[in-house]
Design a protein around this motif. Structure first.
Motif, PDB file in Angstrom:
ATOM      1  N   UNK A 146       4.802   3.716   9.105  1.00  0.00           N
ATOM      2  CA  UNK A 146       4.914   4.437  10.202  1.00  0.00           C
ATOM      3  C   UNK A 146       4.460   5.844   9.962  1.00  0.00           C
ATOM      4  N   UNK A 147       3.562   5.968   8.757  1.00  0.00           N
ATOM      5  CA  UNK A 147       2.678   7.187   8.269  1.00  0.00           C
ATOM      6  C   UNK A 147       1.485   6.518   8.042  1.00  0.00           C
ATOM      7  N   UNK A 148       0.385   7.234   7.538  1.00  0.00           N
ATOM      8  CA  UNK A 148      -0.755   6.992   6.949  1.00  0.00           C
ATOM      9  C   UNK A 148      -1.528   8.076   6.539  1.00  0.00           C
ATOM     10  N   UNK A 174       0.798  -1.208  -0.006  1.00  0.00           N
ATOM     11  CA  UNK A 174      -0.021  -0.002  -0.077  1.00  0.00           C
ATOM     12  C   UNK A 174       0.962   1.299  -0.154  1.00  0.00           C
ATOM     13  N   UNK A 175       2.063   1.234   0.508  1.00  0.00           N
ATOM     14  CA  UNK A 175       2.810   2.267   0.533  1.00  0.00           C
ATOM     15  C   UNK A 175       2.976   2.767  -1.069  1.00  0.00           C
ATOM     16  N   UNK A 176       3.137   1.857  -1.904  1.00  0.00           N
ATOM     17  CA  UNK A 176       3.496   2.263  -3.450  1.00  0.00           C
ATOM     18  C   UNK A 176       1.993   2.473  -4.235  1.00  0.00           C
ATOM     19  N   UNK A 177       0.948   1.683  -3.695  1.00  0.00           N
ATOM     20  CA  UNK A 177      -0.120   1.526  -4.547  1.00  0.00           C
ATOM     21  C   UNK A 177      -1.109   2.602  -4.182  1.00  0.00           C
ATOM     22  N   UNK A 194       7.349   4.756   5.416  1.00  0.00           N
ATOM     23  CA  UNK A 194       6.658   3.770   4.793  1.00  0.00           C
ATOM     24  C   UNK A 194       5.144   4.230   5.357  1.00  0.00           C
ATOM     25  N   UNK A 195       4.376   4.491   4.308  1.00  0.00           N
ATOM     26  CA  UNK A 195       3.026   4.758   4.603  1.00  0.00           C
ATOM     27  C   UNK A 195       1.870   3.787   3.847  1.00  0.00           C
ATOM     28  N   UNK A 236       2.396   7.733  12.500  1.00  0.00           N
ATOM     29  CA  UNK A 236       1.830   6.693  13.405  1.00  0.00           C
ATOM     30  C   UNK A 236       2.894   6.314  14.345  1.00  0.00           C
ATOM     31  N   UNK A 237       3.986   6.026  14.024  1.00  0.00           N
ATOM     32  CA  UNK A 237       4.913   5.623  14.873  1.00  0.00           C
ATOM     33  C   UNK A 237       6.355   6.243  14.868  1.00  0.00           C
ATOM     34  N   UNK A 238       7.109   6.383  15.644  1.00  0.00           N
ATOM     35  CA  UNK A 238       8.312   7.138  15.934  1.00  0.00           C
ATOM     36  C   UNK A 238       9.198   6.595  14.926  1.00  0.00           C
TER      37      UNK A 238
END
Lengths: 668, 668
Positions: B200-202, B117-120, B148-149, B224-226
């Motif tokens: 770590x991101x969304x 999903x990071x890429x897509x 990474x999202x 989302x995360x450190x």
């Protein structure tokens, strides 16, 4: 994280308040009386309240190996409890049935029990195929679980065609032993439950050779593992076959045999014998083992009904709780069960589960009558029973599997969650389409019977499932909006299709094809013939059952049962519309009537849908579904189930430091 | 234990010798030219020959947690390799497509990739919905995988109806921040891939509130995360959602937000903005994000075709190798592909995979034309494209899923083995029926377009997929054994069903129902309307494609393609026979002609069946099936796969001493 309330979801409260009939009355009717309901509930309490049988982590999170280990642990507890019931005189076949193949067993071991075949196949084979001395020697040992057995018939290369099995058992008169071998890879036994690492004995089906001649397949008792150490005996190549779509705790195994010697007396000799000198003494009748095969198919029709009910319960309750989209702008989001398309996914399968249950009950009674006749030497009704069991097994398992998938998809993304229990329910039911007779093969066996009857209608009046063939072809009842008309139309259709297929076989024979080639070339039609014949029986049996219940049930329940019958009938008619338009008085303009009738039945059933599935009375542990629980706390349960994932025990999984962080940092 | 020979199975050798056409010609045709075949093979070599991407133990034996950890490991390797290709200038979208969603990716990570999903979704959303400054800030970081999202839209309580999402993002002008909250349990995000423990991101989709008013859903970048420790940030309640029917390595997650503050500039502001003082500035057009949604559906039609081809390859090769039963007594056991019923299970789906591929290609071209028009401000063809994409996605994914199950069941018990790769292929494809628009919902969107067109046929001549509606109702072409006739009959049927559904809506409105209520009450018919319209397009596109290929392919291949077209058309006609008998010139007596035509096509395709699936040119690693490998050494491979089970590493599992032996001994 989120604590689940014990309150029942308000939508479900309202649905239950609006229900027009007494759900307890239906529960007792479906169980077969209040006593059987109570027995069931006692049995459920005895097993499901046992803290030893609870697990902290749901089995789907375990590795394949851990799943097996947990299954052995639970299986041993389950069978100890079954023995306890027997010893206390609280036994009875219902316990075995429910624990070994039924819903109770699948509530404890969701993905199969590695010891089931010991009771379901090993002991019955000893009883059915052992002679008196063999029974004396083996049954007590097996019954007390001093030894654990399985039944090894299917091979890598042969399932359907058992005459083609390749394992050999060659008699050696010098030592009075049989020597068993797997002459090829395809001769390896493959699939028997518990064979991998659980059983220490097996009944092995092998081609019997004695004095240089092959006498076909016979059953032999073969010790697989040392009774003390459990190590495989010399010449025994054994293991499990690996992961499957479902039933991953059943420990399905493979078995190769290399010069494995067993005493002569390990051949099960009730029907045929090999004497010490190697002389083969033939069985008086080969039809005697026919009964068990039919029995299992009868059971499968009942199982198809029960699993379908389970999926209906889950999807119906979820559809009452789930709100989504809008029917009118600015209206609140409706319960998704208020969408007509959703009703169309749910209610026909609720009606089908009744249809299959009544077909199973009727088939069970027929089975008991016919096997009763067998004991008096009367074999006349056996072919018809066989034909009927084949068709009903094929139709009910195929429709139940399809239904469960439609119901799962009707729950959207949440139906894809393991915690909905719909995926594993499907996994168990789709397997039924293959085992105990692959459905296409079974339908062709029914077709063979039907074509034979069609070609010689002499005794047809005495055969209740086919006597309609005598007159159905010439029926042309004008269309009428009634179940009776649908039954006559299905009968006319079945007869017409049998007649047509028969003519096509004959045409091909006329054109020079061998009968068997002509049969194969007509087999697509023949499968369809058997399918429609099976459906005709199911609708008619449903109709007859509802007729016979009249006066014995309350008017409120009677109305609901009548609606379910009508829905099943009209749904069947609509699905067969191509055939009905072709072969009966049905015309295009009548299709609008059928469609409207069906839609009016969906509307009529809507207020009682939750009540009907409540009546199935599945305990939450049996449903084992976050979407289907009685209280309808769907979202809380989904979150609660997610918390059980071992991945959620730590905020950061080790893969971050091992793989993800090095990857991220390498890109800077 | 058993060593597998490298010899090709003699049945397959014979099948390949008897093939009447050049399979390489078909491979190039399907790939889109020899260069694309070569590119594909190079890409396959680059990834599949990498020893780092091999596993000793197949992932199905691992625990759920171990599956995830292995998936992260492989995903990091895969994306490093993708980056390497990009850096070397050997990149291109095909790499991403094949690795992220295509067959190559699923060959390496059979059950899903946690970073997809990071890429897509994450990067495309940044590109599509971020303004210029935001793109400058975020895309490079995302593209280089510094962060990474994932994309968090669906919630526990809302999937289909995104206007109903409950997550809130409330603007606080005092700090110039948005405050994100999950006000209820049902507001928890649920399903996003990689959300559990990987990203770590969304991009979080939430209801935007500013200055006391709600402006509907908008996208926000949420950390989302450190970035160093990967620990969830304060207010972030996060984890994975648990096991599923399939895709168990995708790390689908949940996310609850509790007063999570993000800078104002984390709202993606290409289309709408919130100014520092909280003023909301509206998007000029809300149709701009429409394109991506359609794009994904176009891709799914192609994927449906590819997965179906994969299942066809497995089942066809197995059916050539497997021998069972007898057609004539005393004859040797035939290849099961010689049973007509087996051909009927295989070949219609081979033809369907061509039909879906050509539909996908045509849809892709249409999509490119229409999105090209969009850039010039031309929106006229968007509704038709949307309608077509909905119908084709629904029909192709539903049929592919059903087909894969039929093909799996056609492999008998062995199809139930995970090592056949049919169960997990089904698991991936059935999910497509639900995600990116649930199929029933999509068909109702198509129906809405069709009814609108039907009520106002003004511009119909410019709409290629529906212009047939102008005349189809009055067509009554006499029956003819031709694909052209079938197309005209399907068109007439579709038009008749649209007309009828439209009349039923009007009748209900006349009877006093609100239009929306009338629509819901007619929705079973409306779904059927869209379904038959979709099938009409697919048959016609297949026909047009084969026409356009004439003269460009060899006569031998041309004949095969024509047979496949005819089979798909006649199979569709037979499956819709109820409708065709009702609405067209088809009569009962013609059904015999259609049936005979279909059977003659099965016979014609039989000698080339293996050749056709060989042309699909799936590498063994991509098929990943003991039943489907090129060499056809089915039984050796099944045994070999079983040896990989960790349970088979030890002759006696510890559960014997722990549970089984105590149980046995307690019974003595």
């Amino acid at each position: 994280m989120v604590s689940r309330s014990n309150k029942v979801n308000p939508d479900l409260i309202r649905e239950r308040q609006n229900c027009t009939f007494d759900t307890l009355e239906l529960t007792h009717l479906l169980d077969g009386g209040i006593e059987r309901t109570n027995d069931r509930k006692n049995r459920e309490n005895f097993f499901l309240n046992d803290p030893e049988l609870q697990s902290k982590v749901p089995s789907e999170y375990l590795s394949h190996k851990e799943k097996y280990e947990e299954a052995v642990k639970k299986a041993a507890i389950i069978f100890r409890k079954v023995q306890q019931l027997q010893n206390e005189g609280r036994g009875g076949m219902d316990n075995f049935r429910e624990i070994l193949g039924g819903q109770l067993g699948s509530a404890i071991l969701k993905d199969g029990n590695p010891l089931t075949l010991h009771y379901v196949m090993f002991i019955p084979t000893l009883m059915g195929q052992g002679n008196v001395e063999q029974q004396a020697e083996w049954i007590q040992r097996a019954w007390s679980c001093d030894i654990i057995g399985t039944y090894a018939q299917t091979e890598l290369g042969h399932g359907t065609f058992i005459r083609g099995l390749e394992t050999t058992a060659t008699y050696d008169p010098t030592t009075e032993e049989f020597v068993l071998n797997s002459p090829t890879i395809t001769a390896y036994k493959w699939w028997p439950g518990g064979l991998g690492h659980s059983a220490n004995y097996a009944v092995v089906v092998a081609q019997l050779y004695t004095l240089g001649k092959c006498y076909g397949i016979h059953p032999f008792i073969v010790q697989l593992r040392d009774e003390e150490t459990h190590h495989p005996l010399p010449g025994i190549k054994i293991g499990e076959i690996g992961c499957k779509l479902g039933m991953n705790s059943t420990n399905n195994g493979y078995l190769g045999l290399e010069n494995v010697r067993i005493p002569r007396k390990h051949m099960l000799m009730k029907n045929s014998q090999v004497l010490t000198d190697g002389t083969y003494v033939k069985s008086p009748s080969s039809k005697l083992t026919y009964g068990t095969m039919i029995f299992v198919r009868v059971v499968l029709v009942q199982d198809a009904a029960t699993y379908l009910k389970k999926a209906c319960t889950i999807a119906t309750r979820y559809s009452a709780v789930r709100h989504q989209s809008q029917i009118k702008p600015d209206d609140p989001e409706p319960q998704i069960m208020d969408f007509l398309t959703q009703q169309y996914k749910l209610f026909p399968f609720i009606s089908a589960s009744f249809a299959f249950q009544y077909a199973a009950t009727w088939l069970w009674n027929t089975y008991n009558n016919v096997t009763g006749e067998l004991e008096t030497g009367q074999l006349d009704n056996l072919p018809e029973l066989h034909s009927t069991a084949c068709a009903l097994k094929a139709v009910s398992t195929a429709d139940a599997a399809r239904g469960i998938e439609i119901l799962r998809l009707a729950c959207g993304g949440h139906g894809y969650m393991t915690s909905s229990n719909l995926p594993s329910t499907y996994g168990l039911v789709t397997a039924m389409c293959t085992y105990e007779g692959e459905n296409t093969v079974l339908l062709l066996q029914t077709a063979r019977f039907l074509i034979k009857i069609w070609q010689n209608k002499q005794d047809i009046q005495n055969l209740p499932t086919v006597k309609y063939l005598e007159t159905a072809l010439t029926l042309n009842n004008p269309f009428e909006k009634s179940v009776k008309w649908i039954i006559s139309a299905l009968q006319q259709t079945a007869a017409s299709k049998i007649d047509l297929a028969n003519r096509h076989i004959n045409d091909r024979v006329q054109a020079g094809q061998a009968y068997e080639t002509a049969w194969n070339n007509t087999s697509i039609e023949l499968v369809a013939v058997a399918d429609i014949h099976g459906r005709t029986i199911i609708v008619e049996t449903f109709y007859n059952t509802i007729q016979s219940l009249k006066g014995t049930v309350s008017p409120q329940l009677g109305t609901v049962l009548e609606q379910l019958l009508e829905l099943y009938a009209v749904d069947t008619a609509l699905k067969c519309s191509g055939d009905l338009l072709r072969f009966t008085a049905l015309e295009g303009r009548h299709m609008v009537v059928l469609q409207a009738w069906m839609e009016s039945l969906l509307a009529a059933i809507r207020p009682n849908a939750v009540g009907i599935v409540d009546s199935f009375d599945f305990r939450d542990e049996v449903l084992s579904s976050a979407l289907g629980a009685y209280d309808g706390n769907v979202y809380e349960r989904l979150l609660e189930e997610a918390q059980k994932s071992p991945l959620n025990e730590e905020p950061v999984n080790k893969s971050f430091d091992l793989y993800l962080k090095p990857f991220i940092k390498s890109n800077l």
